[in-house]
Design a protein around this motif. Sequence first.
Motif, PDB file in Angstrom:
ATOM      1  N   GLU A 251      32.638  87.342 -35.932  1.00 53.05           N
ATOM      2  CA  GLU A 251      32.766  86.336 -36.985  1.00 53.05           C
ATOM      3  C   GLU A 251      31.444  85.601 -37.136  1.00 53.05           C
ATOM      4  OE1 GLU A 251      37.458  85.239 -35.954  1.00 53.05           O
ATOM      5  OE2 GLU A 251      35.834  83.849 -35.475  1.00 53.05           O
ATOM      6  N   LEU A 252      31.212  85.083 -38.329  1.00 50.86           N
ATOM      7  CA  LEU A 252      30.069  84.209 -38.610  1.00 50.86           C
ATOM      8  C   LEU A 252      30.606  82.911 -39.180  1.00 50.86           C
ATOM      9  CD1 LEU A 252      27.071  83.541 -38.863  1.00 50.86           C
ATOM     10  CD2 LEU A 252      27.063  84.704 -41.084  1.00 50.86           C
ATOM     11  N   TRP A 253      30.253  81.803 -38.524  1.00 54.00           N
ATOM     12  CA  TRP A 253      30.715  80.483 -38.928  1.00 54.00           C
ATOM     13  C   TRP A 253      29.527  79.614 -39.292  1.00 54.00           C
ATOM     14  CZ3 TRP A 253      35.887  78.552 -38.712  1.00 54.00           C
ATOM     15  CH2 TRP A 253      36.844  79.491 -38.254  1.00 54.00           C
ATOM     16  N   SER A 254      29.770  78.681 -40.219  1.00 56.07           N
ATOM     17  CA  SER A 254      28.825  77.606 -40.517  1.00 56.07           C
ATOM     18  C   SER A 254      29.612  76.306 -40.434  1.00 56.07           C
ATOM     19  CB  SER A 254      28.213  77.773 -41.910  1.00 56.07           C
ATOM     20  OG  SER A 254      27.302  76.726 -42.186  1.00 56.07           O
ATOM     21  N   GLY A 255      29.451  75.603 -39.315  1.00 56.38           N
ATOM     22  CA  GLY A 255      30.295  74.439 -39.083  1.00 56.38           C
ATOM     23  C   GLY A 255      31.736  74.879 -38.873  1.00 56.38           C
ATOM     24  N   ASP A 256      32.652  74.317 -39.669  1.00 51.83           N
ATOM     25  CA  ASP A 256      34.062  74.691 -39.580  1.00 51.83           C
ATOM     26  C   ASP A 256      34.463  75.701 -40.653  1.00 51.83           C
ATOM     27  OD1 ASP A 256      33.789  73.057 -41.753  1.00 51.83           O
ATOM     28  OD2 ASP A 256      35.375  71.652 -41.201  1.00 51.83           O
ATOM     29  N   GLU A 283      24.140  73.862 -50.434  1.00 51.12           N
ATOM     30  CA  GLU A 283      23.513  72.550 -50.514  1.00 51.12           C
ATOM     31  C   GLU A 283      22.322  72.451 -49.571  1.00 51.12           C
ATOM     32  OE1 GLU A 283      24.381  70.528 -52.839  1.00 51.12           O
ATOM     33  OE2 GLU A 283      25.943  71.935 -53.429  1.00 51.12           O
ATOM     34  N   THR A 284      21.417  71.548 -49.902  1.00 51.23           N
ATOM     35  CA  THR A 284      20.218  71.354 -49.088  1.00 51.23           C
ATOM     36  C   THR A 284      20.557  70.709 -47.758  1.00 51.23           C
ATOM     37  OG1 THR A 284      19.808  69.230 -50.152  1.00 51.23           O
ATOM     38  CG2 THR A 284      18.780  71.159 -51.134  1.00 51.23           C
ATOM     39  N   GLY A 285      19.678  70.947 -46.779  1.00 46.79           N
ATOM     40  CA  GLY A 285      19.879  70.386 -45.456  1.00 46.79           C
ATOM     41  C   GLY A 285      20.001  71.478 -44.412  1.00 46.79           C
ATOM     42  N   PRO A 286      20.226  71.110 -43.151  1.00 44.92           N
ATOM     43  CA  PRO A 286      20.369  72.109 -42.092  1.00 44.92           C
ATOM     44  C   PRO A 286      21.676  72.883 -42.254  1.00 44.92           C
ATOM     45  CG  PRO A 286      20.784  69.910 -41.216  1.00 44.92           C
ATOM     46  CD  PRO A 286      20.295  69.720 -42.614  1.00 44.92           C
ATOM     47  N   MET A 287      21.609  74.177 -42.090  1.00 40.68           N
ATOM     48  CA  MET A 287      22.779  75.052 -42.207  1.00 40.68           C
ATOM     49  C   MET A 287      22.995  75.752 -40.869  1.00 40.68           C
ATOM     50  SD  MET A 287      23.516  78.105 -44.945  1.00 40.68           S
ATOM     51  CE  MET A 287      25.148  78.856 -45.056  1.00 40.68           C
ATOM     52  N   PRO A 288      23.957  75.290 -40.070  1.00 40.57           N
ATOM     53  CA  PRO A 288      24.215  75.956 -38.785  1.00 40.57           C
ATOM     54  C   PRO A 288      24.877  77.308 -38.999  1.00 40.57           C
ATOM     55  CG  PRO A 288      25.849  74.247 -39.168  1.00 40.57           C
ATOM     56  CD  PRO A 288      24.852  74.147 -40.296  1.00 40.57           C
ATOM     57  N   LEU A 289      24.459  78.283 -38.232  1.00 43.91           N
ATOM     58  CA  LEU A 289      25.027  79.638 -38.277  1.00 43.91           C
ATOM     59  C   LEU A 289      25.415  80.036 -36.859  1.00 43.91           C
ATOM     60  CD1 LEU A 289      22.454  81.385 -40.648  1.00 43.91           C
ATOM     61  CD2 LEU A 289      24.748  80.600 -41.255  1.00 43.91           C
ATOM     62  N   GLU A 290      26.681  80.330 -36.649  1.00 41.32           N
ATOM     63  CA  GLU A 290      27.170  80.677 -35.314  1.00 41.32           C
ATOM     64  C   GLU A 290      27.904  82.014 -35.359  1.00 41.32           C
ATOM     65  OE1 GLU A 290      30.543  78.958 -32.396  1.00 41.32           O
ATOM     66  OE2 GLU A 290      28.787  77.645 -32.628  1.00 41.32           O
ATOM     67  N   PHE A 291      27.380  82.968 -34.612  1.00 39.29           N
ATOM     68  CA  PHE A 291      28.042  84.263 -34.469  1.00 39.29           C
ATOM     69  C   PHE A 291      28.965  84.216 -33.257  1.00 39.29           C
ATOM     70  CE2 PHE A 291      24.379  85.463 -37.012  1.00 39.29           C
ATOM     71  CZ  PHE A 291      24.901  86.422 -37.878  1.00 39.29           C
ATOM     72  N   ARG A 292      30.179  84.738 -33.446  1.00 41.15           N
ATOM     73  CA  ARG A 292      31.158  84.809 -32.359  1.00 41.15           C
ATOM     74  C   ARG A 292      31.616  86.257 -32.210  1.00 41.15           C
ATOM     75  NH1 ARG A 292      34.906  79.601 -34.220  1.00 41.15           N
ATOM     76  NH2 ARG A 292      33.182  78.071 -34.232  1.00 41.15           N
ATOM     77  N   GLY A 662      13.242  68.022 -33.181  1.00 36.74           N
ATOM     78  CA  GLY A 662      13.067  66.700 -33.758  1.00 36.74           C
ATOM     79  C   GLY A 662      13.643  66.549 -35.148  1.00 36.74           C
ATOM     80  N   SER A 663      13.863  67.658 -35.870  1.00 40.73           N
ATOM     81  CA  SER A 663      14.428  67.597 -37.223  1.00 40.73           C
ATOM     82  C   SER A 663      15.949  67.591 -37.228  1.00 40.73           C
ATOM     83  CB  SER A 663      13.937  68.804 -38.042  1.00 40.73           C
ATOM     84  OG  SER A 663      12.525  68.842 -38.092  1.00 40.73           O
ATOM     85  N   GLY A 664      16.563  67.649 -36.051  1.00 45.79           N
ATOM     86  CA  GLY A 664      18.019  67.658 -35.980  1.00 45.79           C
ATOM     87  C   GLY A 664      18.629  69.038 -36.006  1.00 45.79           C
ATOM     88  N   ASP A 665      17.812  70.088 -36.059  1.00 47.72           N
ATOM     89  CA  ASP A 665      18.347  71.450 -36.025  1.00 47.72           C
ATOM     90  C   ASP A 665      18.828  71.761 -34.617  1.00 47.72           C
ATOM     91  OD1 ASP A 665      17.492  71.534 -38.607  1.00 47.72           O
ATOM     92  OD2 ASP A 665      15.676  72.680 -38.180  1.00 47.72           O
ATOM     93  N   MET A 666      19.954  72.463 -34.533  1.00 46.94           N
ATOM     94  CA  MET A 666      20.554  72.747 -33.238  1.00 46.94           C
ATOM     95  C   MET A 666      20.768  74.253 -33.072  1.00 46.94           C
ATOM     96  SD  MET A 666      23.347  69.709 -32.629  1.00 46.94           S
ATOM     97  CE  MET A 666      23.538  70.235 -30.933  1.00 46.94           C
TER      98      MET A 666
END
Length: 755
Positions: A251-256, A283-292, A662-666
């Motif tokens: 699976e690929l998730w971005s947030g919830d 939308e603009t801003g950080p986009m988290p991508l999580e592979f499970r 420092g930019s808040g990317d995780m």
Amino acid sequence: MEWHFGGWLHGLHPALAWGLLGLVAAVGLGLIALSYQRTLRKLPTRARWGLTMLRTALLAGVLLCLANPVRVEESDREKKSSRKLAVLVDRSASMDAIDNRQETRLGNALRTWRQHIPEAKEKFDQIEYIRFSKKTESLPTLEEAAASNQPGDATHLLDALEQTLSGAPAAIVCLTDGLDTTQKNPSEVTALAQRCGIPLYFVAANNRVRPGEFLNIKEIKSPSQVLRQTRFPAGVIIEAVAARDGEIPVELWSGDQKLSESKLKVRTGWNSIPWTVEVSAEETGPMPLEFRAGSSDRQEFSASTTRVIDKTTVDILYYQGALQWGYRFLLAALQSDPSFKMASILNPALGMKMTAPAQGHAVLNDLPENADDLKSYQIVVLAHAFADQLSAKQQLTLVEYVRAGGGVLFITPDSDASQDFAGTELEEMLPVVFERRSRVSQEDAAARAFQTHMQAIGGARSSDETAFAQGAMSRQEMEPLTPFAALRSSSRARLFAPGPGAPQFSEYAKVLCAKPGAEIIAVHPRDRSPNGSPRVLIARQQFGRGFAAVMTTDLLWRWKLSLPSSARNAETFWQQFMLSLASTPPGQGLRIVRLGESPMLSRPVTVRVEGAANEESPKISATTPRGIALPLIPRGTNTKGAWDVSFTPDQEGRWEITAENGSGDMARISLPVSQHSRTVETVNTPADLEGMRRLAEATGGALIDKESTAFPAPPETRSSERRKTRPLWDESSLLLLLLGFYATELVTRRWYRLL
């Protein structure tokens, strides 16, 4: 050596055959004697006997041909060739796996093979023993091949088979569990064995050890930043050891929000599986991508961050070899968006140059011969260029510019002009191969030069271009516009998807083919290349750190004129097309990569945080299986934006490493820690019985067990190979001799006037 009759006497008893042949000879001799006893003229006795002997010799020759005697020669030397059997013994670590009976896989295979050694000695003249793990080593005895003080940490089974096949043995027996860790395709070895005619036999090393399983996300890839409302690829590589054939949910998730899911097929044993997803940047801003990966009770994950930006400035240098109507429309389309800045060098074939510099850029009167002068541009567009206008040094400059991270878009609708670039430095960089020019006459060359000259004149007055074009279109019938055929395999192909606002072209150049590895974006809907594939119209490929793209059509000016004056389709297309070519900036989104082998209890584990754009070190922490967060201290590396951190796990279970810049990317990654290192050689991966059976049966071999006969009887030498036959009558000298007898008799009869 023997003599056999052939023809009508073949198969008869020798006495009967000789009797029939003698009867025919006696009748023939009687007729000859009667024919020369009384003649039209009286003959001397010597002449009568001479003619009778000539006729008798001719009869003997004819009887020889009718009898068709064959000489059969038996070879005295042994025809049986030396048959060598090569026995491969796998000495990787997986062969030492012990079951509850204290038997290893190697011991199980040796016990089976020793029962077949007498059979092998009977059917083969020589047995060669070879030990292998990563490399092969020939040894004189089975015991020496099976002995190893330090088992190998990998199994290069297919490589060992290829090397052994090169020695041309009569057959190959391999004592192994069939776990090849190189991930090579077995079909290559199968094809090689089939060509050589060498059967492969396997003694399956399989015991009662409990099979283990393993799942790990090895690597995640995503860009550092993308433009809003665009699509970009995100990928992952999953390592898995499976006890049986099956599927792994991913699976690929971005947030919830779940962006994509799939099930990846795995086969028994070790698997390394890539999975890539096309992601929409909203939308603009950080986009988290999580592979499970894996089921919920044993799921591994790896996450990174890609930053979505609203706008970017695209600086374009436009070079045109001959003035064309399409330039005006392209310039207007890009200037309607302040994100684009375009400087122009118009170098028509007449030899005149016009330049239009962009704000903030130095004036360039021609393409520079130093790549540093192009660094401020993201894309260099070469439109309607001619090979004789670009010097070798200018072409090399473009190559160096792209290799350093720039981009080149080559646009031409002229097949003749594109052929002149065949074999140039520019073609080496582009994603297509141009057709080679055939020899042309002086008249054709003059006509082409005149056409180029008129093209330059026709567009020289840019203020009259639109009126002139519309007037020309109203006075003559024009070829209908042709839509592009988009390829679904390319994320950039959506710009050319069929629809009411899809772009269309009127002219196109014919190129030979796309280069291997090139991204084909759009093709001609009907025309085909000489190899039968659709004619490439738009293609792109990476070259060094930059890209090179080709558009083999016109600048779509007729499509623009066919649209209503209020339509913005052409402007939107050119803006999105330029952004799509340059939308993937260099760099990697923030991610964590495990270095070294799988984590092991009480052993140092090192991970690397990549994609930290600024020089400030990221915050990194490790969370234990009990939920306790431990801060980690990063240390710099020689790679810009990369930081290493090490820790020693003191608990078994799943650890989690988290990093934040420092930019808040995780970014985060799960690390399963066990008491022993988990690799394909150490997790008791089950033997690949089906893989070995398929490989053996495809080459004429088999899986060898304890009961059945291992090898078929060696092929007997055919009688045709042991005995040489030679027909004695089929000789040119015999035929010439018979003709000589007949001719001599005719001449003699003529001399005595019997004819």
